[in-house]
Design a protein around this motif. Structure first.
Motif, mmCIF file in Angstrom:
data_model
loop_
_atom_site.group_PDB
_atom_site.id
_atom_site.type_symbol
_atom_site.label_atom_id
_atom_site.label_comp_id
_atom_site.label_asym_id
_atom_site.label_seq_id
_atom_site.Cartn_x
_atom_site.Cartn_y
_atom_site.Cartn_z
ATOM 1 N N CYS A 41 0.839 -1.203 0.000
ATOM 2 C CA CYS A 41 0.000 0.000 0.000
ATOM 3 C C CYS A 41 0.869 1.245 0.000
ATOM 4 O O CYS A 41 1.790 1.379 0.809
ATOM 5 C CB CYS A 41 -0.909 -0.021 1.227
ATOM 6 N N THR A 42 0.588 2.174 -0.910
ATOM 7 C CA THR A 42 1.342 3.437 -0.950
ATOM 8 C C THR A 42 0.464 4.640 -0.627
ATOM 9 O O THR A 42 0.965 5.702 -0.278
ATOM 10 C CB THR A 42 1.974 3.651 -2.342
ATOM 11 N N ASP A 43 -0.878 4.478 -0.752
ATOM 12 C CA ASP A 43 -1.771 5.604 -0.441
ATOM 13 C C ASP A 43 -2.302 5.442 0.994
ATOM 14 O O ASP A 43 -3.425 5.031 1.223
ATOM 15 C CB ASP A 43 -2.923 5.696 -1.459
ATOM 16 N N ILE A 44 -1.435 5.781 1.961
ATOM 17 C CA ILE A 44 -1.748 5.548 3.384
ATOM 18 C C ILE A 44 -2.544 6.738 3.930
ATOM 19 O O ILE A 44 -2.019 7.830 4.088
ATOM 20 C CB ILE A 44 -0.451 5.327 4.191
ATOM 21 N N ASP A 45 -3.831 6.488 4.191
ATOM 22 C CA ASP A 45 -4.733 7.550 4.650
ATOM 23 C C ASP A 45 -4.615 7.834 6.136
ATOM 24 O O ASP A 45 -4.817 8.968 6.579
ATOM 25 C CB ASP A 45 -6.198 7.146 4.409
ATOM 26 N N SER A 89 -1.405 11.173 -3.798
ATOM 27 C CA SER A 89 -1.874 9.883 -3.265
ATOM 28 C C SER A 89 -0.750 9.036 -2.687
ATOM 29 O O SER A 89 -0.942 8.363 -1.669
ATOM 30 C CB SER A 89 -2.613 9.097 -4.351
ATOM 31 N N SER A 90 0.420 9.050 -3.321
ATOM 32 C CA SER A 90 1.502 8.165 -2.878
ATOM 33 C C SER A 90 2.666 8.902 -2.241
ATOM 34 O O SER A 90 3.637 8.268 -1.835
ATOM 35 C CB SER A 90 2.023 7.345 -4.077
ATOM 36 N N SER A 134 0.298 10.831 1.634
ATOM 37 C CA SER A 134 0.441 9.493 2.214
ATOM 38 C C SER A 134 1.229 9.569 3.521
ATOM 39 O O SER A 134 2.326 10.135 3.566
ATOM 40 C CB SER A 134 1.163 8.578 1.213
ATOM 41 N N ARG A 194 3.417 8.195 5.253
ATOM 42 C CA ARG A 194 4.524 7.258 5.269
ATOM 43 C C ARG A 194 5.364 7.473 6.529
ATOM 44 O O ARG A 194 5.331 8.534 7.154
ATOM 45 C CB ARG A 194 5.375 7.446 4.016
ATOM 46 N N ILE A 204 -7.826 10.324 0.679
ATOM 47 C CA ILE A 204 -6.988 10.112 -0.504
ATOM 48 C C ILE A 204 -7.777 9.360 -1.573
ATOM 49 O O ILE A 204 -7.604 9.592 -2.770
ATOM 50 C CB ILE A 204 -5.702 9.318 -0.148
#
Length: 925
Positions: free
Chosen positions: A485-489, A547-548, A552, A554, A739
């Motif tokens: 997962c790259t789009d971490i809400d 989104s990423s 995100s 991260r 996102i």
């Protein structure tokens, strides 16, 4: 220069008022031609302008350099031609754009996109505000005639104007119209004018464009020859009068996917009585197409019918073979009890066509060198479409797009034209494109206009960003997401505070900080509505930079967030709740289980080589509980602050009858399921365990979800029922995934205004506009779900394509009158085992709806019984491939072949031979 128009009108109260409208005219509006030295440069506007030397295709009718100028009807009907890369240097008048905008929003959007494409060199000329091209409407002249005259005036002005340029070879403006009267007047006035067909056929180097020409004859008019099949449609004015007086009912036409001779019309308005009307038979369907808005006339009660249980597919017979249709209609007419009869009607007219471009495949004519062929849409609810093409050999076996032009009364099928070749059927990229188009998922690359509103890189948090924001970077915050997962809400934190209580925080990506109301990025996001997750790719709602990356959450980077923070005691009872915009630094990402069905892809070919079902972990439940709690807390806050325009989400309670199958199935296993409330249902499901059958509880829960209604977004000022049945919550919204969901962005904006962290804007407090937005979001979410399921289905087919026949355990989910629906737990795959097959003797079948069970010969099947099936891919129909399941255990005794069945098969074969369709072997007996 100023001109004015004066007229009188009557108000609702009956008073007569004088209205004066001022109209400003200018003489500095550019013609758009790069070669023109008399005007200001075309580049001063957003449009790229016309080329200095038109580089369009060579025309045998007008070999010199030229621009094209179409009228309104040509643009409306021939938009597919104008979108083709070959067609360049087109002048689109303001008069034409305004008419198109009023008559077709989809075409207006398409032509605006073409104008914005710099490679096409289309130019929008504001002739209605140019001093030399604006004209007044004459006394007795209709608006349509005035607009036609305005277009001709603009063409004449352009030709006179371009003569004044210094170029040795003059550029001519060619007028394109399919209106014979308009064309004749243009020729009389010395204007070079052609129909679209004349001009396109003159492009000898591009013969493929001829296939894209729309059939411009009126759909009510008959084509040459042919027997009248359908009744005439009643004119719109008479339909509206009939609807007002109650003679006709207006509704949305929904074609039956399993039976092309049956449809339902969902009546608009509050008339609960006759909410759903059945329409059966070709003549009663009367050329309506799925999703059209139609007018229906109710039949007398003695003509009412029951919904058909017969599966009828259009088998592509000769389009003139109407007798065959009448035979099939007789199959529908079976005797049923009176309580099964439903309100029945016939379509008498079309109020609004909702046609779209359709994906499918060409059914090539068997006649040698024929140009007329039938197109079979991928969506079984759409009728076959007759098209003319010279590319049949090339297009056979390809996925193509076709548009409908009209449906004459004496044609079995509608007329249409070829639009685009998508690629080979079965190809992964092609099939993905098809499912995105068929489910109306916006998936084009983000335009430069949209990307221009992204932050400039490198980006960092500034002091301005810190206003109205708490610095929470000292907290140990972590995120929990699926692998890859790259789009971490979202992220969470929990700590003990001085008084011994716990502080728990949910931190959500602050997407609304980057997407401001009303700009191109915001408009694109609301149009998309949601991110769509397919098996191999993700169609983002917002550009990847957000989104990423920047949005995100991260680990080990500073990010802007919107935080919901609770103070709780150790019994998890909430003592205080607060909301704040924040800055966080996530310390670590954990990893959650995979989605419901996950495919493991070959690293080189990207074909699925294995698939697994979802594995639930306690972490899933923890994250889910806190996200639900945040959504409920935010819902209450925004509703308290904005009771008329809070964006909420509700889940209606299903009608009691929906649970009949669940209650009966549980009862057959000596279990009781209570359905009086969501709480009672949840508690009884928790108790529904069987020591000897551990998977039973999972099956019961799967069956329960099938009984549920769809959850929807709504505006609080437009509805009174807020309850979310599935979560047993009196109020709910979506706050935790901005996102990938636009609804959450609106909720963030409302919450920001509520806590004084941002300012409001007019659309945010307009309940009617919010209600319209909710309607779009509900549609986008529904279509995203369908697209995701279609992607899983396609990749499942790819997986089994190389596996041959696979033998697996399965459980019965439903029993039907002639089949059982089974679930294969290993693959999360569902399919139907039929006991009636074409050209095979039908076994003795006894269906019991009370137990529920199905007896096949001497074998009884109950819901939740364990069976063994063979799974294989049925690719006999390349367009509609499907998983086929055959029962292995328990074995069902085969029925004896009766003499009557043998004679039926033999006569059927003889009939088929006569029709030269296909040969079958008779020696099977």
């Amino acid at each position: 220069m100023l001109t004015s128009r004066t007229f009188v009108k009557r108000t609702r109260a009956g008073a007569v008022v004088k209205v004066v409208r001022e109209h400003y005219l200018r003489d500095d509006i550019a013609c758009g031609a790069a070669a023109c030295r008399l005007c200001t440069p075309a580049g001063s506007g957003s449009a790229p302008g016309l080329e200095a030397r038109p580089s369009g295709p060579a025309s045998s009718l007008c070999p010199g350099p030229h621009f094209l100028l179409p009228d309104t009807n040509l643009l409306l009907h021939q938009i597919d031609i104008l979108e083709d890369p070959v067609i360049k240097n087109v002048i689109v008048l303001q008069t034409v754009l305004q008419e198109v905008r009023h008559r077709s929003a989809p075409v207006y959007k398409r032509i605006r996109d073409v104008i914005q494409n710099p490679e096409k060199h289309f130019y929008s000329f504001t002739n209605e505000h140019h001093r030399e091209t604006y004209i007044e409407q004459k006394r007795g002249e209709t608006s349509n005639d005035r607009n036609d005259r305005a277009i001709r005036v603009a063409v004449k002005w352009y030709n006179e104007h371009l003569k004044k340029t210094e170029d040795a070879e003059k550029i001519e403006v060619i007028f394109l119209t399919n209106d014979n009267t308009n064309k004749e007047k243009a020729l009389e006035e010395g204007i070079t004018a052609y129909t679209c067909e004349e001009y396109i056929k003159s492009l000898t180097a591009n013969p493929e464009l001829v296939d894209r020409l729309a059939c411009v004859s009126d759909e009510g008019k008959e084509i040459e020859g042919g027997k009248i099949i359908f009744p005439e449609h009643i004119p719109l004015s008479k339909l509206q009068q009939g609807i007002k007086s109650g003679i006709y009912l207006q509704g949305t036409y929904r074609a039956n996917r399993e039976n092309y001779l049956e449809a339902t019309v969902w009546v608009h308005g509050d008339a609960e009585e006759n909410k759903e009307i059945i329409v059966q038979g070709l003549k009663h369907l009367n050329r309506a197409i799925h999703e059209d808005v139609v007018a229906v006339e109710l039949l007398a009660k003695d003509e009412w019918v029951a919904p058909s249980s017969v599966v009828l597919q259009d088998d592509g017979q000769n389009e003139e073979d109407i007798e065959n249709e009448e035979e099939k209609e007789n199959i529908l007419k079976t005797s049923v009890s009176k309580d099964m009869l439903r309100p029945t009607g016939r379509v008498v007219g079309i109020i609004k066509r909702n046609w779209r471009p359709y994906c499918g495949m060409l059914s090539k004519s068997q006649i040698k060198e024929a140009r007329r062929h039938l197109f079979t849409p991928a969506d079984r609810r759409i009728p076959r479409i007759r098209i003319e093409t010279r590319q049949a050999d090339t297009l056979e076996g390809q996925r193509i797009i076709v548009a409908i032009d009209g449906w004459p009364r004496n044609s079995r099928y509608p007329n249409g034209h070829f639009v685009k070749n998508l690629g080979s059927a079965g190809d992964k990229e092609t099939e993905t494109e098809v499912l995105l188009l068929e489910h109306d998922v916006p998936h084009q690359a983000f335009s430069q206009a949209v990307l221009s509103f992204l932050p400039k890189m490198p980006w960092s948090i500034t002091e301005e960003d810190m206003k109205h924001r708490e610095d929470l970077r000292h907290l140990t915050v972590c995120s929990v997401d699926p692998p890859g997962c790259t789009d971490i809400d979202d992220a969470l934190h929990c700590r003990e505070i001085g008084n011994g209580n716990l502080e728990v925080g949910v931190h959500i990506a602050d997407v609304s900080h980057f997407i401001r109301p009303g700009n191109a990025l915001d408009e694109e996001s609301v149009k998309r509505g949601t991110t769509v997750y397919l098996c191999e790719k993700r169609i983002d709602m917002v550009p990847e930079l957000l989104s990423s990356n920047l949005c995100s959450l991260r680990s080990n980077v500073d990010r802007l967030a919107f935080s919901c923070i609770w103070e709780m005691n150790h019994k998890a009872e909430i003592l205080k709740t607060r909301f704040t915009k924040s800055i966080i630094n996530s310390k670590v990402t954990l990893t959650l289980a995979s989605p419901e069905v996950r495919f493991h892809m070959d690293s080189e070919t990207h074909d699925p080589i294995d698939l697994q079902t979802k594995e639930l972990k306690e972490t899933n439940s923890m994250v889910e509980e806190f996200m639900l709690l945040a959504n409920i807390s935010v819902a209450q806050k925004i509703y308290d602050e904005f009771p008329e325009f809070a964006l909420l989400r509700k889940h209606p309670a299903p009608p009691p009858s929906n649970y009949d199958i669940l209650v009966k199935a549980a009862k057959s296993k000596n279990l009781e399921i209570k359905t009086d409330s969501a709480k009672a249902l949840a508690e009884s499901l928790d108790k529904a365990e069987s020591p000897t059958f551990p998977y039973l509880n999972t099956l019961l829960r799967i069956l329960t979800t099938r009984c549920m209604m769809q959850a929807v977004y709504f505006c609080s000022g437009m509805d009174n029922d807020f309850h979310h049945y599935g979560l047993a919550s009196p109020i709910y919204t979506h706050f935790t995934s901005p996102i990938r969901r636009y609804a959450d962005i609106i909720v963030h904006r409302l919450l920001a205004v509520a806590i004084g962290a941002d300012s409001t804007y007019p659309e945010l407090t307009d309940k009617h506009k919010l209600a319209e937005m909710c309607k779009n979001l509900n549609y986008r979410h529904k279509m995203a779900q369908y697209a995701q399921r279609a992607s899983v289905a396609f990749h499942t087919q790819l997986f089994f394509k190389t596996k041959g026949v696979v033998n697996e355990d399965a459980y019965i989910l439903f029993v039907r009158k002639n089949a059982i629906v089974v679930l294969i737990p290993k693959y999360g795959l569902e399919g139907t085992v039929f006991f009636e097959e074409k050209d095979k003797p039908t076994p003795k079948l006894e269906y019991n709806s009370e137990v529920p069970s199905l007896t096949v010969e001497d074998t009884i099947f109950h819901v939740f019984d364990k069976v063994k099936v063979n799974i294989m891919l049925d690719d006999s129909n390349i367009q509609h491939q499907k998983m086929r399941m055959v029962l292995v255990e328990p074995k069902v005794r085969q029925p004896k072949i009766s003499k009557s069945f043998f004679l039926f098969i033999r006569s059927n074969m003889i009939s088929q031979k006569k029709k030269s369709r296909f040969q079958t072997h008779v020696n099977i007996f």
